[in-house]
Each structure stands twice: as structure tokens, then as C-alpha cells.
Design a protein around this motif. Structure first.
Motif, PDB file in Angstrom:
ATOM      1  N   MET A   1       0.841  -1.185   0.000  1.00 38.71           N
ATOM      2  CA  MET A   1       0.000   0.000   0.000  1.00 38.71           C
ATOM      3  C   MET A   1       0.887   1.251   0.000  1.00 38.71           C
ATOM      4  N   ALA A   2       0.544   2.198  -0.830  1.00 37.98           N
ATOM      5  CA  ALA A   2       1.335   3.427  -0.949  1.00 37.98           C
ATOM      6  C   ALA A   2       1.123   4.329   0.259  1.00 37.98           C
ATOM      7  N   LYS A   3       2.208   4.960   0.696  1.00 38.71           N
ATOM      8  CA  LYS A   3       2.173   5.933   1.784  1.00 38.71           C
ATOM      9  C   LYS A   3       2.754   7.234   1.269  1.00 38.71           C
ATOM     10  N   VAL A   4       2.404   8.317   1.928  1.00 37.86           N
ATOM     11  CA  VAL A   4       2.979   9.613   1.592  1.00 37.86           C
ATOM     12  C   VAL A   4       4.152   9.858   2.536  1.00 37.86           C
ATOM     13  N   HIS A   5       5.328  10.045   1.961  1.00 39.09           N
ATOM     14  CA  HIS A   5       6.539  10.318   2.726  1.00 39.09           C
ATOM     15  C   HIS A   5       6.901  11.781   2.500  1.00 39.09           C
ATOM     16  N   SER A  17      13.506  22.257  -7.630  1.00 35.37           N
ATOM     17  CA  SER A  17      12.337  21.393  -7.440  1.00 35.37           C
ATOM     18  C   SER A  17      12.082  20.565  -8.695  1.00 35.37           C
ATOM     19  N   SER A  18      12.352  21.133  -9.866  1.00 36.14           N
ATOM     20  CA  SER A  18      12.182  20.381 -11.114  1.00 36.14           C
ATOM     21  C   SER A  18      13.160  19.216 -11.197  1.00 36.14           C
ATOM     22  N   ALA A  19      14.386  19.424 -10.735  1.00 37.83           N
ATOM     23  CA  ALA A  19      15.386  18.359 -10.759  1.00 37.83           C
ATOM     24  C   ALA A  19      14.944  17.192  -9.873  1.00 37.83           C
ATOM     25  N   ILE A  20      14.447  17.496  -8.689  1.00 35.58           N
ATOM     26  CA  ILE A  20      13.974  16.450  -7.773  1.00 35.58           C
ATOM     27  C   ILE A  20      12.780  15.728  -8.383  1.00 35.58           C
ATOM     28  N   THR A  21      11.852  16.483  -8.955  1.00 29.84           N
ATOM     29  CA  THR A  21      10.676  15.874  -9.578  1.00 29.84           C
ATOM     30  C   THR A  21      11.072  14.950 -10.715  1.00 29.84           C
ATOM     31  N   ARG A  22      12.016  15.379 -11.557  1.00 33.40           N
ATOM     32  CA  ARG A  22      12.470  14.533 -12.677  1.00 33.40           C
ATOM     33  C   ARG A  22      13.078  13.226 -12.185  1.00 33.40           C
ATOM     34  N   ILE A  23      13.892  13.304 -11.144  1.00 35.03           N
ATOM     35  CA  ILE A  23      14.525  12.097 -10.591  1.00 35.03           C
ATOM     36  C   ILE A  23      13.455  11.121 -10.103  1.00 35.03           C
ATOM     37  N   LEU A  24      12.490  11.628  -9.341  1.00 37.77           N
ATOM     38  CA  LEU A  24      11.460  10.760  -8.778  1.00 37.77           C
ATOM     39  C   LEU A  24      10.471  10.275  -9.836  1.00 37.77           C
ATOM     40  N   ASP A  25      10.217  11.094 -10.860  1.00 44.48           N
ATOM     41  CA  ASP A  25       9.326  10.667 -11.939  1.00 44.48           C
ATOM     42  C   ASP A  25       9.890   9.456 -12.674  1.00 44.48           C
ATOM     43  N   ASP A  29       7.799   3.599 -12.410  1.00 41.65           N
ATOM     44  CA  ASP A  29       7.618   2.172 -12.686  1.00 41.65           C
ATOM     45  C   ASP A  29       8.129   1.297 -11.543  1.00 41.65           C
ATOM     46  N   LYS A  30       8.744   1.917 -10.525  1.00 44.83           N
ATOM     47  CA  LYS A  30       9.288   1.169  -9.389  1.00 44.83           C
ATOM     48  C   LYS A  30       8.472   1.350  -8.112  1.00 44.83           C
ATOM     49  N   GLY A  31       7.410   2.182  -8.177  1.00 48.16           N
ATOM     50  CA  GLY A  31       6.571   2.342  -6.993  1.00 48.16           C
ATOM     51  C   GLY A  31       6.228   3.762  -6.608  1.00 48.16           C
ATOM     52  N   VAL A  32       6.795   4.753  -7.292  1.00 44.65           N
ATOM     53  CA  VAL A  32       6.439   6.141  -7.012  1.00 44.65           C
ATOM     54  C   VAL A  32       5.133   6.463  -7.741  1.00 44.65           C
ATOM     55  N   GLU A  33       4.141   6.933  -6.994  1.00 44.23           N
ATOM     56  CA  GLU A  33       2.841   7.255  -7.589  1.00 44.23           C
ATOM     57  C   GLU A  33       2.691   8.746  -7.887  1.00 44.23           C
ATOM     58  N   SER A  34       3.176   9.602  -6.981  1.00 42.56           N
ATOM     59  CA  SER A  34       3.066  11.040  -7.208  1.00 42.56           C
ATOM     60  C   SER A  34       4.156  11.773  -6.433  1.00 42.56           C
ATOM     61  N   VAL A  35       4.480  12.981  -6.930  1.00 41.53           N
ATOM     62  CA  VAL A  35       5.513  13.826  -6.322  1.00 41.53           C
ATOM     63  C   VAL A  35       4.966  15.246  -6.251  1.00 41.53           C
ATOM     64  N   VAL A  46       6.092  12.541  -1.381  1.00 44.34           N
ATOM     65  CA  VAL A  46       6.131  11.467  -2.361  1.00 44.34           C
ATOM     66  C   VAL A  46       5.173  10.362  -1.929  1.00 44.34           C
ATOM     67  N   LYS A  47       4.202  10.060  -2.781  1.00 46.39           N
ATOM     68  CA  LYS A  47       3.310   8.926  -2.524  1.00 46.39           C
ATOM     69  C   LYS A  47       3.929   7.725  -3.218  1.00 46.39           C
ATOM     70  N   SER A  48       4.259   6.708  -2.416  1.00 51.75           N
ATOM     71  CA  SER A  48       5.017   5.590  -2.971  1.00 51.75           C
ATOM     72  C   SER A  48       4.887   4.343  -2.101  1.00 51.75           C
ATOM     73  N   THR A  49       5.138   3.208  -2.744  1.00 51.81           N
ATOM     74  CA  THR A  49       5.217   1.941  -2.022  1.00 51.81           C
ATOM     75  C   THR A  49       6.662   1.646  -1.615  1.00 51.81           C
ATOM     76  N   LEU A  50       7.586   2.488  -2.054  1.00 51.90           N
ATOM     77  CA  LEU A  50       9.005   2.279  -1.754  1.00 51.90           C
ATOM     78  C   LEU A  50       9.342   2.705  -0.334  1.00 51.90           C
ATOM     79  N   ASP A  51      10.413   2.150   0.191  1.00 51.98           N
ATOM     80  CA  ASP A  51      10.929   2.507   1.503  1.00 51.98           C
ATOM     81  C   ASP A  51      11.416   3.959   1.460  1.00 51.98           C
ATOM     82  N   PRO A  52      11.185   4.733   2.529  1.00 48.49           N
ATOM     83  CA  PRO A  52      11.617   6.131   2.523  1.00 48.49           C
ATOM     84  C   PRO A  52      13.125   6.305   2.335  1.00 48.49           C
TER      85      PRO A  52
END
Length: 73
Positions: A1-5, A17-25, A29-35, A46-52
Motif C-alpha cells: 500500500m502506498a504511503k505519503v513520505h 524542485s524540477s530536478a527532484i521531480t524529474r529524478i522521482l518521476d 515504474d518502481k513504486g512512485v505514484e506522485s511527487v 512522495v506517494k510511494s510503495t518504496l521505503d523512505p
């Protein structure tokens, strides 16, 4: 289940902020849902299923000083 970190990141301009968004975008395909970056608050949500820790290491690739400050909504 995705959590917001929530992360604190030293961002001085829209380019930061654009650089960070590009990296997370690239991790969608690995579990990041939104930034969501907030320049005034210096936060990245970051809403994601990945570990913080995985997300934190990705954000650090931007060259910005950052830390995890917990879960948000």
C-alpha cells in the motif's frame, strides 16, 4: 500500500524542485505514484510503495541537502 513520505530539501529555485521531480518521476515504474514539491515550505511529498530510505537516496542525487521528516497526508 502506498504511503505519503515527506522530505525536507534545500531548494532555492524552480530548477531545484524540477530536478527532484524529474529524478522521482523516473521511478514511477518502481513504486512512485506522485511527487509534490513545495518551494516555500522546502518540502517534497512522495506517494510511494518504496521505503523512505530509497526515496531519500534518490532525492540526494539532485545534489540538494535533504532529510526524511516522516509520513504525511
Amino acid at each position: 500500500m502506498a504511503k505519503v513520505h515527506v522530505f525536507k530539501a534545500e531548494m532555492t529555485c524552480d530548477g531545484c524542485s524540477s530536478a527532484i521531480t524529474r529524478i522521482l518521476d523516473r521511478m514511477k515504474d518502481k513504486g512512485v505514484e506522485s511527487v509534490e514539491c513545495s518551494l516555500p515550505d522546502q518540502t517534497v511529498k512522495v506517494k510511494s510503495t518504496l521505503d523512505p530510505d530509497v526515496l531519500l537516496e534518490a532525492i540526494k542525487k539532485s545534489g540538494k541537502t535533504c532529510s526524511c521528516i516522516g509520513e504525511g497526508s
